[in-house]
Design a protein around this motif. Structure first.
Motif, PDB file in Angstrom:
ATOM      1  N   ALA A   1       0.607  -1.129   0.110  1.00  0.00           N
ATOM      2  CA  ALA A   1      -0.319  -0.232  -0.125  1.00  0.00           C
ATOM      3  C   ALA A   1       0.990   1.200   0.283  1.00  0.00           C
ATOM      4  N   ASP A   2       0.843   1.804  -0.836  1.00  0.00           N
ATOM      5  CA  ASP A   2       1.265   3.499  -0.984  1.00  0.00           C
ATOM      6  C   ASP A   2       0.153   5.099  -1.420  1.00  0.00           C
ATOM      7  N   TYR A   3       1.197   5.763  -0.463  1.00  0.00           N
ATOM      8  CA  TYR A   3       0.222   7.111  -0.591  1.00  0.00           C
ATOM      9  C   TYR A   3       1.544   8.155  -1.322  1.00  0.00           C
ATOM     10  N   ALA A   4       0.689   8.956  -1.050  1.00  0.00           N
ATOM     11  CA  ALA A   4       2.321  10.194  -1.837  1.00  0.00           C
ATOM     12  C   ALA A   4       0.977  11.538  -2.369  1.00  0.00           C
ATOM     13  N   ASP A   5       1.923  12.552  -1.730  1.00  0.00           N
ATOM     14  CA  ASP A   5       1.240  13.604  -1.712  1.00  0.00           C
ATOM     15  C   ASP A   5       1.950  14.911  -2.357  1.00  0.00           C
ATOM     16  N   TYR A   6       1.408  15.346  -3.523  1.00  0.00           N
ATOM     17  CA  TYR A   6       2.532  16.103  -5.035  1.00  0.00           C
ATOM     18  C   TYR A   6       2.776  17.776  -4.094  1.00  0.00           C
TER      19      TYR A   6
END
Length: 578
Positions: A357-362
């Protein structure tokens, strides 16, 4: 011996050439050869009685329980029930003269219970003064002359003692004069060319009756008896039908080996003959009855050697005659032997199951430029070189984004993208430290069917510290380049350092009709339709092996498109292998 016969026949060698090949087979092998040799060599020049009328000497080969194995055989005319003397040889050094003194004394008698082509089996006849030992001398009665017989298919043949030696008037073998005995036996075999076994048996009987003084009569009688035994199976109407026997595929050196047979009909017993491959003589032991028509025995460990094991099995009929069951002395069953079993577990592929599971905010958690991904897969590791691994799984990708100008300068809403997919991945290793990884994806987005590709080069073994370099194209979501360093993946704390460069999540310019606003009901003209700008992402993942098969990992990341447009990320993974 057959060559000398041909040389002394005036009817010419051509007469023997016209006779069937059986003439030469009979006169050059088996009991016939032994009889012919004795008939030609056991007569002294003065016409003294032949050695066939003298006591016969033998020796004890082995002692097994109550059975004594002797080197006396059918060739000496030994039969079941024959009583033989047992003598202990003594060899001592005289204490005064220093000369060796040899003698023997009788320690008892033995009774023959079974007779084979090369040995016989006997049991003590009463109590012995000393236990029998290998090397003891046995004295058997003189070999009998041809007895009167009365068997089906054979006339009574009262053969005199003279039948065992050549007439004094007969020229010696190889002389210029014609040998009457050779001529008569040659004519017999010429007449029997192509004859049936029954006709041949009757002709043998008639010849023996009318040619009593022919020196080949004893050998011919033995052949007649052997032929009759083959025709009727030993005892009239009796046969040994094997129901089942499973030969062992392999045996362990210096370990006992069990053998068993099942017969179709009852028999008095079963004999098992065995030896190591390089030995010349078989050992014999009786099989124990293990049920109705079942017999089993255990070959001793001393007979199971590294050169292999050979054995054959016979049934014993009610009359004591042996009947073949499994193999023969000339063609035994061979068993491969080895020093130890292969105790290593059978090689099987290493299997893994993984969830990521992976989450990224730019963009500083403003919810206008971010993505998240879930993946689960199952993999098999096959080899170090060649096709190394196969993996199959599925994933869900969702994201929102747009161009920096639309989002930061114009304040437009981001557009939503997504893909639900399955994939198949394979890794091929050219050598243990160099391999290629390829992945094909296929799935559905908001518009229809979409897909993607991944490709990587791995430097180093997947079971040790390694580096992978590659990239991904993912439908209308965009592209990314990936560099990853895996440190000690099999250790207690496996570590992954990863960097990505790409324009996901909104890296492709869609058609205006395909734009899906992030906020439901928002006007399309106020939604960013330009593709995302290129961004950079750094990921650190640290795992902990809580069980040899189970690793839990946590990850943290930071990504951005410029100094003002960036944000954090996080994720985790579970890996189970077996």
């Amino acid at each position: 011996m057959p060559i000398r016969i041909a040389a002394t026949t005036h009817a010419g060698p051509h007469r023997l050439w016209r006779a069937p090949a059986l003439v030469f087979a009979l006169l050059s092998s088996g009991p016939v050869h032994a009889q012919v040799a004795r008939a030609a060599s056991e007569t002294s020049p003065a016409g003294a009685p032949s050695s066939a009328t003298q006591a016969q000497l033998g020796h004890v080969l082995a002692v097994q329980a109550n059975d004594v194995i002797l080197d006396l055989s059918e060739l000496q005319g030994i039969s079941r029930g024959t009583s033989v003397e047992l003598w202990r040889p003594i060899k001592l050094k005289h204490p005064v003269t220093g000369r060796m003194v040899e003698d023997r004394f009788q320690i008892g008698r033995l009774s023959i219970t079974q007779v084979r082509p090369h040995m016989s089996l006997a049991v003590p006849q009463g109590a012995l003064d000393r236990p029998a030992e290998p090397g003891d001398v046995v004295i058997a009665p003189p070999r009998p002359v041809i007895p009167a017989v009365a068997e089906p298919g054979l006339a009574e043949v009262p053969a005199p003692e003279a039948a065992l030696r050549a007439p004094a008037s007969a020229p010696p073998l190889g002389a210029a004069g014609e040998d009457r005995d050779v001529r008569e036996i040659s004519e017999l075999f010429e007449q029997l060319e192509g004859a049936t076994p029954r006709a041949r048996l009757n002709a043998y009987a008639s010849f023996i009756k009318t040619h009593r003084t022919n020196r080949f009569a004893p050998a011919l009688l033995e052949q007649a008896r052997a032929l009759k035994s083959l025709m009727v199976g030993g005892k009239a109407g009796e046969s040994a039908a094997l129901e089942r026997h499973e030969p062992p595929l392999v045996a362990l050196v210096d370990q006992p080996l069990s053998l068993a047979v099942q017969l179709k009909s009852p028999h008095a017993g079963v004999l098992v003959h065995f030896k190591s491959r390089n030995e010349t003589t078989f050992q014999t032991q009786s099989a124990r009855r293990a049920g109705r028509n079942f017999f089993a025995t255990t070959v001793p460990a001393s007979a199971v050697q590294s050169d292999g094991l050979q054995y054959f099995i016979e049934a014993v009929g009610a009359g004591g005659q042996p009947l073949p069951l499994v193999g023969t002395s000339a063609s035994p069953v061979s068993v491969t032997t080895r020093h130890d079993w292969d105790t290593s577990a059978p090689k099987r592929p290493g299997a893994t199951a993984q969830f990521i599971a992976d989450y990224a905010d730019y963009n500083r958690l403003r919810s206008n430029d971010r993505d998240w991904r879930l993946e689960a897969d199952f993999g098999l590791r096959l080899n170090d070189v060649g096709l190394r691994a196969l993996r199959s799984g599925f994933g869900v990708y969702r994201g929102i984004g747009g161009s920096l100008y639309d989002l930061d300068e114009l304040g437009k809403s981001p557009r939503a993208v997504g893909l639900t997919y399955g994939y198949l991945e394979a890794e091929y290793a050219f050598q243990p430290n160099a391999s290629l990884i390829g992945r094909a994806l296929l799935g559905l987005d908001d518009i229809g069917v979409s897909g993607g590709l991944q490709g990587h080069v791995r430097i180093g073994s997947d079971r040790g510290t390694n580096v992978t370099l590659g990239g991904e194209i993912l439908g209308d979501i965009g592209v990314r380049g990936i560099t990853q360093l895996s440190i000690s993946p099999l250790s207690t704390f496996p570590i992954v350092l990863r960097s990505e460069v790409g324009n996901q999540p909104a890296g492709a310019t869609p058609n205006a009709s395909d734009v899906r606003p992030f906020q439901a009901g928002a006007p399309v003209e106020n939604t960013s339709i330009d593709q995302s700008d290129v961004g950079v992402r750094g990921i650190v993942q640290v795992g902990y092996r809580i069980l040899p098969e189970l690793v839990l990992s946590a990850r943290a990341s930071y990504q951005g498109r410029n100094i003002k447009h960036s944000g954090p990320g996080f994720g985790g993974a579970i890996l189970y292998s077996w």
